[in-house]
Design an enzyme around this catalytic site. Structure first.
Site: not given
Length: 402
Positions: A232, A262, A358
């Site tokens: 982040h 991503e 992820e």
């Protein structure tokens, strides 16, 4: 003398098209009422952005003010601040009451108009502050309060066909942003320039697909070099260099529904140590996706990917859990915490759930292959497996660019 009301109905203009048909919201509210009855609640005062949006279609902008969706046996009413005028009415399913700022706590007076006093009030414990809890008790005088946090989260985990269709659009928009970013990557270009290219492409695509929607909160985190170490980390003005590791993160927001893409990339070339780590993380990603199927628990999936990393002496570089639910959520509100791929989550995957895979490895600065490696796909759990709705390619064959 002009009367200054504590609240009033300001139904200004006609209702606007919502993200879903009225029948979708009616079904959600009907199920909520069943869950309220099971918990003993006679009225629900839902105050979080995600639940207000889920049950009414209205995504509020708080700016320090309280908002709510109040549901009783025969009413569903959003409570909004006067500063927003008629927009909450136009963008909600059901009724709307506007509270004014002539007097402090007019919000709670408006809520009381719907619930009355002496009810059993359902609340969201993960969102209601101690301050607002005290005001709830003072104004509504409930005979009891019950927590609806978990049961509403469980409801949101199971997506309708209409939700899955919207999420599918979101995944495709994320891919559009990904391709725009990949095309913008060049030595000397700044992170912020690349990020803006991806964001602009996604916002244009959302407006094309959803011409009647409101547009807000679509964003990109594009990171390079050391700045890839956290998932982040905000965008910076760092200029890209040959051999840089990159993290591409596109986040389209469609009427409160967030999706994501991503990817790990490298600028022009990738060194041997980085390539080994990248390929290992891709292997974990592919294994993890293969484990996502009905009847398997989140913990079991997590243990499977952990074992893969442990065999390669990489588990100590894992950054976080391996995935989470998708739906009404954002980086500043909402989370279906019961559907995350972590060791402490025993939720069993079921058809209609939507979840990401992820995996991420973070190698500290100064070590060979330093940086953050992350791939991210969104999968819809089906009757006999999972459907990957992310299309952008991953891995070294596709993402050494610039």
């Amino acid at each position: 003398m002009t009367t200054r009301p504590a609240f009033f109905r300001f139904h200004n203009g006609e209702k606007a098209p919502l993200p879903f048909e009225a029948a979708e919201y009616d079904a959600r509210i009907a199920e909520l009422r069943d869950r309220m009855e099971a918990s003993g609640a006679t009225a629900a005062v839902l105050t979080s952005m995600h639940n207000v949006a889920y049950y009414s279609g209205f995504l509020y902008c708080a700016f320090g003010r309280p908002y709510a969706c109040v549901v009783t046996e025969d009413a569903c009413v959003t409570i909004s601040a006067g500063i927003d005028a008629g927009q909450p009415w136009r963008r909600c399913h059901g009724d709307n009451i506007t509270y004014t700022d002539w007097q402090r706590d007019n919000f709670w007076r408006a809520v009381r108009e719907v619930t009355g006093e002496g009810a059993v009030i359902g609340v969201e414990s993960d969102h209601l502050t101690l301050l607002q809890q005290g005001k709830l008790e003072d104004f509504l005088k409930p005979v009891a309060t019950v927590d609806l946090y978990d049961t509403t989260m469980r409801q949101r985990m199971h997506k309708s066909e209409a939700e899955i269709a919207l999420i599918r659009h979101g995944a495709q928009v994320a891919d559009v942003g990904g391709y725009a970013i990949r095309d913008a990557i060049k030595v000397g270009v700044r992170e912020i320039d690349v990020a803006m290219a991806g964001r602009d492409a996604m916002e244009m695509e959302i407006a094309k697909r959803f011409p009647d929607a409101e547009y807000r909160d679509t964003w990109v985190w594009f990171q390079s070099g050391l700045n890839t170490d956290g998932a982040h980390n905000p965008v910076t003005a760092r200029a890209l260099e040959r051999g840089d590791i990159l993290s591409l993160n596109t986040f389209p927001m469609i009427s409160g529904y967030y999706t994501a893409l991503e990817r790990t990339l490298f600028v022009v070339t990738v060194d041997a140590a980085s390539l080994t780590l990248w390929e290992a993380n891709v292997g974990a990603h592919e294994l993890g996706m293969s484990l996502l199927k009905p009847g398997v628990s989140c913990a079991d999936v997590t243990h499977g990917v952990n074992a893969f990393f442990a065999e390669r002496d990489l588990l100590q570089y894992r950054s976080f859990g391996y995935g989470h639910s998708f739906g009404v959520l954002s980086h500043y509100y909402g989370r279906e915490a019961g559907l995350e791929l972590r060791e402490d989550i025993d939720t069993v995957l079921e058809p209609g759930m939507v979840i990401s895979m992820e995996p991420m490895l973070t190698i500290p600065d100064g070590q060979p292959g330093a940086g953050g490696y992350r791939e991210h796909d969104i999968l819809v759990i089906t009757e006999d497996g999972a459907e990957n709705i992310t299309g952008f390619p991953y891995g070294p064959e596709h993402n050494v660019v610039g």
